[in-house]
Design an enzyme around this catalytic site. Structure first.
Site, PDB file in Angstrom:
ATOM      1  N   LYS A  33      28.563  50.362  62.746  1.00  0.00           N
ATOM      2  CA  LYS A  33      29.177  50.568  62.697  1.00  0.00           C
ATOM      3  C   LYS A  33      29.971  50.359  61.757  1.00  0.00           C
ATOM      4  O   LYS A  33      30.932  50.534  60.768  1.00  0.00           O
ATOM      5  CB  LYS A  33      29.779  51.754  63.971  1.00  0.00           C
ATOM      6  CG  LYS A  33      29.241  52.025  65.189  1.00  0.00           C
ATOM      7  CD  LYS A  33      30.407  52.946  66.143  1.00  0.00           C
ATOM      8  CE  LYS A  33      30.108  53.321  67.678  1.00  0.00           C
ATOM      9  NZ  LYS A  33      30.236  51.843  68.085  1.00  0.00           N
ATOM     10  N   LYS A  92      21.195  44.121  62.007  1.00  0.00           N
ATOM     11  CA  LYS A  92      21.252  44.881  62.966  1.00  0.00           C
ATOM     12  C   LYS A  92      21.553  46.166  62.604  1.00  0.00           C
ATOM     13  O   LYS A  92      22.916  46.115  61.851  1.00  0.00           O
ATOM     14  CB  LYS A  92      21.551  45.154  64.643  1.00  0.00           C
ATOM     15  CG  LYS A  92      23.071  45.294  64.806  1.00  0.00           C
ATOM     16  CD  LYS A  92      23.360  45.401  66.580  1.00  0.00           C
ATOM     17  CE  LYS A  92      24.687  45.336  66.197  1.00  0.00           C
ATOM     18  NZ  LYS A  92      25.328  46.516  66.385  1.00  0.00           N
ATOM     19  N   LYS A 115      32.131  38.854  63.773  1.00  0.00           N
ATOM     20  CA  LYS A 115      32.604  39.929  63.006  1.00  0.00           C
ATOM     21  C   LYS A 115      33.774  38.885  62.787  1.00  0.00           C
ATOM     22  O   LYS A 115      34.769  39.363  61.667  1.00  0.00           O
ATOM     23  CB  LYS A 115      33.250  40.299  64.377  1.00  0.00           C
ATOM     24  CG  LYS A 115      32.610  41.621  64.240  1.00  0.00           C
ATOM     25  CD  LYS A 115      32.457  42.434  65.329  1.00  0.00           C
ATOM     26  CE  LYS A 115      31.674  43.784  66.813  1.00  0.00           C
ATOM     27  NZ  LYS A 115      31.851  44.769  67.247  1.00  0.00           N
TER      28      LYS A 115
HETATM   29  P1  ATP Z   1      30.658  46.941  66.167  1.00  0.00           P
HETATM   30  O1  ATP Z   1      29.935  47.218  64.599  1.00  0.00           O
HETATM   31  O2  ATP Z   1      31.650  47.931  65.502  1.00  0.00           O
HETATM   32  O3  ATP Z   1      30.708  46.293  67.060  1.00  0.00           O
HETATM   33  P2  ATP Z   1      28.800  48.202  67.406  1.00  0.00           P
HETATM   34  O4  ATP Z   1      27.552  49.337  65.954  1.00  0.00           O
HETATM   35  O5  ATP Z   1      27.799  47.127  67.402  1.00  0.00           O
HETATM   36  O6  ATP Z   1      29.849  48.834  66.307  1.00  0.00           O
HETATM   37  P3  ATP Z   1      29.514  49.121  69.890  1.00  0.00           P
HETATM   38  O7  ATP Z   1      29.891  49.957  70.370  1.00  0.00           O
HETATM   39  O8  ATP Z   1      29.780  47.953  69.846  1.00  0.00           O
HETATM   40  O9  ATP Z   1      28.013  49.373  68.991  1.00  0.00           O
HETATM   41  O10 ATP Z   1      27.519  49.348  70.901  1.00  0.00           O
HETATM   42  C1  ATP Z   1      27.513  49.877  71.408  1.00  0.00           C
HETATM   43  C2  ATP Z   1      26.172  50.165  72.334  1.00  0.00           C
HETATM   44  O11 ATP Z   1      25.034  50.044  70.608  1.00  0.00           O
HETATM   45  C3  ATP Z   1      25.556  48.687  72.839  1.00  0.00           C
HETATM   46  O12 ATP Z   1      24.789  48.885  73.936  1.00  0.00           O
HETATM   47  C4  ATP Z   1      24.947  47.934  71.027  1.00  0.00           C
HETATM   48  O13 ATP Z   1      24.156  47.093  71.946  1.00  0.00           O
HETATM   49  C5  ATP Z   1      24.074  48.574  70.614  1.00  0.00           C
HETATM   50  N1  ATP Z   1      23.759  48.758  69.599  1.00  0.00           N
HETATM   51  C6  ATP Z   1      24.681  48.646  68.424  1.00  0.00           C
HETATM   52  N2  ATP Z   1      24.162  48.853  67.982  1.00  0.00           N
HETATM   53  C7  ATP Z   1      22.479  48.168  67.865  1.00  0.00           C
HETATM   54  C8  ATP Z   1      21.273  48.368  67.082  1.00  0.00           C
HETATM   55  N3  ATP Z   1      21.643  48.377  66.051  1.00  0.00           N
HETATM   56  N4  ATP Z   1      19.923  48.804  67.953  1.00  0.00           N
HETATM   57  C9  ATP Z   1      20.380  48.886  68.954  1.00  0.00           C
HETATM   58  N5  ATP Z   1      20.988  48.947  70.078  1.00  0.00           N
HETATM   59  C10 ATP Z   1      22.489  48.578  69.565  1.00  0.00           C
HETATM   60 MG    MG Z   2      29.531  46.035  69.039  1.00  0.00          MG
END
Ligand code: ATP
Ligand code: MG
Length: 332
Positions: free
Chosen positions: A198, A195, A112
């Site tokens: 968001k 992955k 990040k």
């Molecule tokens: P950011 O990119 O802002 O970190 P994010 O998509 O990773 O956002 P988070 O709110 O950080 O979302 O994560 C929430 C939950 O979703 C966590 O348990 C994380 O491990 C899970 N998660 C996030 N992306 C994935 C993915 N691509 N596949 C499976 N689990 C995910």
């Molecule tokens: Mg995350």
């Protein structure tokens, strides 16, 4: 009953498919047989720039989606992280127990921070995993249901809990990650090497749960697949197709082996079309339920207020014990 704890960031209005399959779906299942605490982690969200009005709105939208996905306030404690000041308070203590080198090894920070550069990266982003340590330990959680990208953060939480217990006597529960192999890492539809995220996915690679299902169906249909035409499971050689198979399996309940047999003699397009239909079938009622909670902000705020109160009851006890063990003078 075992305790579980997890959180999700309100960094964008809509959750994505990876959030749901990797984490939130397990939260819903686990609320039945566990003492479950789930939160919208707004303190984590401000580790990167946020517009105040948008953050407030996204926090409500996040809570509404969790309810829409099936969290039941009668069976779990749902709250907003900033409503429970003990998170920030315990985080300071955890900051003072964590080695700088240890924190520097967190790969998510490396990923990040490379996006924001040295001046744009906040110290908060660096200590984010340490706040997460506090989040988990405050509730004496036995298990933490998350996606694969969070495994390292749960591991460091275990190390710090053990360190605290060794130094000050048994106080904190050492938590285990709860990560389901099949859905632990849902990949970006346009770049199956990374992955779905968001904050980092391109719009075409990201399946947002609140988007028009027709737009998401298009994204499935234009997902990057691999050379060849045979639908088979091969994470190395066919990461794109394998990702779509895993998502199909999670939504349809059929095993990957069954699906490979089902798609024998068919092309990638057949898999994509079915996936688009399956997703639409699931997401349409999800959106309707989420909408109900968004249309009644007073009820949503009431649920969150009750959640915060229940969370504080547990969090304040842990914080008080920790303060006592480390030698803080009690306030008279
Ligand atoms: P950011 O990119 O802002 O970190 P994010 O998509 O990773 O956002 P988070 O709110 O950080 O979302 O994560 C929430 C939950 O979703 C966590 O348990 C994380 O491990 C899970 N998660 C996030 N992306 C994935 C993915 N691509 N596949 C499976 N689990 C995910
Ligand atoms: Mg995350």
């Amino acid at each position: 009953r075992p305790r579980v704890l997890s959180g999700i960031q309100p960094t964008s209005g809509s959750f994505h498919l990876g959030n749901y399959l990797g984490a939130v779906r397990q939260w819903v299942d686990l609320q039945k047989d566990n003492d479950a605490f789930y939160m919208v982690v707004d303190l984590h969200a401000i580790t990167v720039p946020q517009d105040p009005a948008t953050l407030r709105e996204n926090t409500r939208v996040s809570a509404a989606q969790l309810l829409g996905a099936g969290l039941d306030p009668d069976h779990c404690t749902l709250f907003v992280q900033s409503h429970v000041p003990e998170h920030a308070q315990l985080a300071w203590v955890m900051n003072c127990l964590t080695g700088f080198g240890e924190a520097s090894r967190m790969t998510q920070f490396k990923d990040k921070s490379s996006r924001y550069g040295a001046e744009g990266t906040t110290v908060g982003l660096f200590t984010y995993p340490i706040l997460q340590i506090a989040d988990i330990l405050l509730y004496q959680a036995d298990a933490v249901p998350v996606g694969e990208d969070q495994r390292q953060h749960v591991e460091i939480t275990r190390d710090i809990a053990e360190r605290f217990n060794t130094r000050y006597g048994r106080t904190l529960t050492v938590p285990k990650p709860y990560i389901l192999k099949e859905t632990a890492k849902i990949q970006d539809l346009q770049d199956p090497a990374v992955k779905m995220s968001k904050s980092a996915s391109s719009p075409k690679g990201l399946v947002s749960l609140l988007d028009d299902p027709k737009a998401s169906a298009k994204k499935f249909k234009s997902a990057v697949t691999d050379t060849g035409t045979v639908v088979s499971y091969d994470e190395e050689g066919k990461p794109g197709v394998s990702n779509l198979l895993r998502v199909h399996s999670a939504l349809s309940g059929q095993s990957v082996e069954q699906l490979v047999a089902h798609f024998e003699g068919k092309m990638y397009g057949a898999l994509k079309t079915e996936l688009a239909e399956l997703f639409t079938e699931w997401v349409t009622p999800f959106q309707e339920r989420t909408r109900l909670f968004l249309d009644d902000p007073a009820e949503l705020d009431r649920v969150l207020a009750i959640g915060a109160e229940k969370a504080r009851e547990v969090a304040s006890v842990t914080l008080e014990t920790v303060y006592d063990r480390i030698g803080f003078l009690p306030a008279a």
